[in-house]
Design an enzyme around this catalytic site. Structure first.
Site, PDB file in Angstrom:
ATOM      1  N   LYS A  68     -16.729  10.536  -3.066  1.00 12.54           N
ATOM      2  CA  LYS A  68     -17.259  10.316  -4.413  1.00 12.54           C
ATOM      3  C   LYS A  68     -18.677  10.829  -4.573  1.00 12.54           C
ATOM      4  CE  LYS A  68     -14.256   6.732  -6.059  1.00 12.54           C
ATOM      5  NZ  LYS A  68     -14.067   5.417  -6.595  1.00 12.54           N
ATOM      6  N   LYS A 123      -4.358  13.383  -3.098  1.00  7.45           N
ATOM      7  CA  LYS A 123      -3.669  12.235  -3.706  1.00  7.45           C
ATOM      8  C   LYS A 123      -3.806  12.290  -5.231  1.00  7.45           C
ATOM      9  CE  LYS A 123      -7.261   8.828  -4.100  1.00  7.45           C
ATOM     10  NZ  LYS A 123      -7.667   7.479  -4.201  1.00  7.45           N
ATOM     11  N   LYS A 151      -7.294   9.064 -10.561  1.00 12.79           N
ATOM     12  CA  LYS A 151      -7.804   8.956 -11.933  1.00 12.79           C
ATOM     13  C   LYS A 151      -8.972   9.892 -12.141  1.00 12.79           C
ATOM     14  CE  LYS A 151      -7.263   3.975 -12.015  1.00 12.79           C
ATOM     15  NZ  LYS A 151      -8.108   2.833 -11.726  1.00 12.79           N
TER      16      LYS A 151
HETATM   17  P1  TYM Z   1      -8.193   1.865  -7.539  1.00 13.67           P
HETATM   18  O1  TYM Z   1      -8.559   1.294  -8.872  1.00 13.67           O
HETATM   19  O2  TYM Z   1      -8.678   3.247  -7.241  1.00 13.67           O
HETATM   20  O3  TYM Z   1      -6.633   1.854  -7.340  1.00 13.67           O
HETATM   21  C1  TYM Z   1      -5.843   0.691  -7.515  1.00 13.67           C
HETATM   22  C2  TYM Z   1      -4.708   0.682  -6.486  1.00 13.67           C
HETATM   23  O4  TYM Z   1      -3.904   1.871  -6.624  1.00 13.67           O
HETATM   24  C3  TYM Z   1      -3.726   2.478  -5.338  1.00 13.67           C
HETATM   25  N1  TYM Z   1      -3.623   3.952  -5.509  1.00 13.67           N
HETATM   26  C4  TYM Z   1      -2.599   4.693  -5.056  1.00 13.67           C
HETATM   27  N2  TYM Z   1      -1.476   4.367  -4.389  1.00 13.67           N
HETATM   28  C5  TYM Z   1      -0.603   5.371  -4.087  1.00 13.67           C
HETATM   29  N3  TYM Z   1      -0.816   6.682  -4.406  1.00 13.67           N
HETATM   30  C6  TYM Z   1      -1.936   7.050  -5.070  1.00 13.67           C
HETATM   31  N4  TYM Z   1      -2.123   8.332  -5.387  1.00 13.67           N
HETATM   32  C7  TYM Z   1      -2.899   6.041  -5.417  1.00 13.67           C
HETATM   33  N5  TYM Z   1      -4.090   6.059  -6.074  1.00 13.67           N
HETATM   34  C8  TYM Z   1      -4.513   4.769  -6.112  1.00 13.67           C
HETATM   35  C9  TYM Z   1      -5.007   2.128  -4.580  1.00 13.67           C
HETATM   36  O5  TYM Z   1      -4.817   2.242  -3.186  1.00 13.67           O
HETATM   37  C10 TYM Z   1      -5.238   0.702  -5.039  1.00 13.67           C
HETATM   38  O6  TYM Z   1      -4.474  -0.195  -4.260  1.00 13.67           O
HETATM   39  N6  TYM Z   1     -11.421  -0.161  -4.340  1.00 13.67           N
HETATM   40  C11 TYM Z   1     -10.211  -0.418  -5.086  1.00 13.67           C
HETATM   41  C12 TYM Z   1     -10.265  -1.633  -5.997  1.00 13.67           C
HETATM   42  C13 TYM Z   1     -10.680  -2.918  -5.332  1.00 13.67           C
HETATM   43  C14 TYM Z   1      -9.885  -3.695  -4.456  1.00 13.67           C
HETATM   44  C15 TYM Z   1     -10.682  -4.832  -4.116  1.00 13.67           C
HETATM   45  C16 TYM Z   1      -8.600  -3.532  -3.931  1.00 13.67           C
HETATM   46  C17 TYM Z   1     -11.865  -3.566  -5.502  1.00 13.67           C
HETATM   47  N7  TYM Z   1     -11.883  -4.712  -4.765  1.00 13.67           N
HETATM   48  C18 TYM Z   1     -10.221  -5.818  -3.253  1.00 13.67           C
HETATM   49  C19 TYM Z   1      -8.136  -4.523  -3.049  1.00 13.67           C
HETATM   50  C20 TYM Z   1      -8.939  -5.642  -2.723  1.00 13.67           C
HETATM   51  C21 TYM Z   1      -9.923   0.802  -5.946  1.00 13.67           C
HETATM   52  O7  TYM Z   1     -10.796   1.563  -6.277  1.00 13.67           O
HETATM   53  O8  TYM Z   1      -8.653   0.856  -6.385  1.00 13.67           O
END
Ligand code: TYM
Length: 369
Positions: free
Chosen positions: A139, A221, A224
Site C-alpha cells: 500500500k 488478487k 477494491k
Molecule cells: P478487506 O476489507 O480488504 O477485505 C475483507 C475480507 O475479504 C477478503 N478478501 C478476499 N478474499 C478472497 N479473494 C480476494 N481477492 C479477496 N480480497 C479480499 C479479505 O481477506 C478479508 O477477509 N484488514 C482487513 C479488515 C480487518 C479485519 C480485522 C479482518 C480489520 N480488522 C480483524 C479480520 C479481523 C481488510 O482490509 O479486509
C-alpha cells in the site's frame, strides 16, 4: 550513569518476548472478522470472507462483524464518501444475509476501546516487526509520504481481534500474516502482564475462493484498490456490467476450457468463480463447457454470475434506501460490542498498572471535605 539507565530500560523492553508456549486457559469460542468500508464489496470479499461469516452465523456460533472505518482512513478518504460507504457496506452485509439478531454487527469507531487497545499493543510491538508485513509494503509503494496509521494498521487489527478475546478469525488468504501478528501480540501481552488473551486462529476458506484473482491480471488478487474497475465484479454491478467484465476478462491463447490454476490462471479463475457462485463442481463446469471456446464460456459465466448477484444487488439498494434502519442496526451492534469491549479494557488497564492500587478503605482527605 545515563548509559546504564537506558540499558536497563532496553532490557525491560526485551522482556516483551513471544517465545512462551500457547495459552493453557480454555476460552469460549468467539469468531471475529472485519471489512473496510471502501468501495463496493467485490466477489473476492464475498466468496473469500462473507460466505464463511454466513456459515458460522447460521450454525449458531458467537460471531462479531465490524465495519472497520478506522482502518479505511489509513489512506485518504473524502468524508462524504466514507459516510456513504459505511452505509452501503452495512446494507451489503445485511443484503448478503448477515442477521443483526444472530451476529453482532457494528461500526469500529463506535467502540473507542479499539483505539485504546491499539495504543497499548503498539507499545509492545516493534517497528521492525511491522515493516515486514506485505500489505504495508504494497500500500505504501506509490506513496511519497507514508501515514503513520498505515504503518500501525496491523496493530489496530490485532486490537480488534483481541478486544473481544476472539478465538477464530475467518479471512481471505491476504490477511494471514496480520493474524499471525495478533497471535504474537497476544502471547507477548500474556507473558508480560499475565494470562489475558486467547491465541486467535485464522480460518481461511478453500483454496478456490481464498484468493480470487483480478479479471484483468490473473497474477494479482481481485482488489477494491485496483484502479481498473473491470478487474473486479462487485455486488452492485448491473447485469450488463457483469456480462461485459467477464467478456473482457484476460485469459490466454488456448481456446478450450480447462482448470489448471498454475498454467492457465485466467480461465481457471473464471471457472473457480463460476463454481463457487453456482455450487457446480469444477468437473461439471469443465464438462459442460467442452463445446465452447473461451468467448462462449465467458458469455455463459457472465450470464450465470449476473443471475446470482442480481437478487443481492436489489436487496443492497433496498437496505440503502433506509439509512435510519442501518443507523439503528449499527447503534444496537455498538451497544452489544461495547459491553464486551469494556470488560476487556478494564482488565487490560488493571493488568498494565493504570489503576491505583487502593489498600485503605477510606481516604482521610475525602472524609475531611
Ligand atoms: P478487506 O476489507 O480488504 O477485505 C475483507 C475480507 O475479504 C477478503 N478478501 C478476499 N478474499 C478472497 N479473494 C480476494 N481477492 C479477496 N480480497 C479480499 C479479505 O481477506 C478479508 O477477509 N484488514 C482487513 C479488515 C480487518 C479485519 C480485522 C479482518 C480489520 N480488522 C480483524 C479480520 C479481523 C481488510 O482490509 O479486509
Amino acid at each position: 550513569m545515563l548509559k546504564n539507565k537506558s540499558k536497563i530500560l532496553l532490557n525491560n523492553l526485551r522482556t516483551y518476548s513471544n517465545n512462551a508456549s500457547t495459552t493453557k486457559k480454555i476460552y469460549p469460542q468467539r469468531i471475529f472478522s472485519g471489512i473496510q468500508p471502501t468501495g463496493s464489496v467485490h466477489i473476492g470479499n464475498y466468496l473469500g470472507a462473507i460466505t464463511n461469516w454466513l456459515k458460522y452465523q447460521n450454525q449458531g456460533d458467537d460471531i462479531m462483524l465490524s465495519v472497520v472505518d478506522l482502518h479505511s482512513i489509513t489512506l485518504p478518504q473524502n468524508p462524504k464518501d466514507l459516510s456513504k460507504n459505511i452505509l452501503t457496506m452495512t446494507a451489503t452485509l445485511l443484503a448478503c444475509g448477515i442477521d443483526p439478531e444472530k451476529s453482532i454487527l457494528f461500526q469500529q469507531s463506535h467502540v473507542p476501546q479499539h483505539t485504546e487497545l491499539c495504543w497499548q499493543l503498539g507499545c509492545i510491538c516493534t517497528m521492525a516487526r511491522l515493516a515486514h508485513l506485505p500489505q504495508y509494503k504494497e500500500k505504501s509503494e506509490n506513496l511519497k509520504d507514508i501515514p503513520l496509521g498505515l504503518f500501525v494498521y496491523p496493530v489496530l487489527q490485532a486490537a480488534d481481534i483481541l478486544l473481544y478475546k476472539s478465538t477464530h478469525v475467518p479471512v481471505g488468504e491476504d490477511q494471514i500474516q496480520q493474524i499471525q501478528l495478533a497471535q504474537e501480540l497476544a502471547r507477548m501481552f500474556n507473558n508480560h502482564f499475565g494470562e489475558t488473551f486467547p491465541i486467535p486462529h485464522s480460518i481461511v476458506s478453500s483454496s478456490l475462493n481464498s484468493r480470487l484473482k483480478s479479471l484483468r491480471n490473473p497474477d494479482k488478487k481481485m482488489s477494491k484498490s485496483e484502479p481498473d474497475a473491470k478487474s473486479r465484479i462487485t455486488l452492485l454491478d448491473t447485469d450488463d456490467e457483469i456480462r461485459n467484465k467477464f467478456k473482457k476478462a484476460v485469459t490466454d491463447f488456448t481456446s478450450t476450457i480447462s482448470y489448471d490454476p498454475e498454467k492457465r490462471p485466467g480461465v481457471s479463475n473464471l471457472v473457480a468463480i463460476h463454481s463457487e457462485l453456482t455450487g457446480k463442481s469444477i468437473e461439471e463446469i469443465v464438462a459442460d463447457a467442452k463445446h465452447l471456446d473461451t468467448l462462449g464460456y465467458k458469455l455463459l459465466v457472465g450470464e450465470e454470475v449476473a443471475a446470482r448477484i442480481r437478487p443481492i444487488r436489489e436487496k443492497i439498494i433496498d437496505y440503502s434506501s433506509d439509512p435510519l434502519y442501518i443507523m439503528d442496526v449499527l447503534k444496537t451492534g455498538a451497544e452489544k460490542a461495547s459491553e464486551i469491549a469494556e470488560r476487556t479494557a478494564k482488565e487490560v488497564r488493571r493488568k498494565m498498572g493504570f489503576n491505583i492500587d487502593v489498600k485503605k478503605k477510606k481516604s482521610k482527605k475525602v472524609a475531611a471535605q
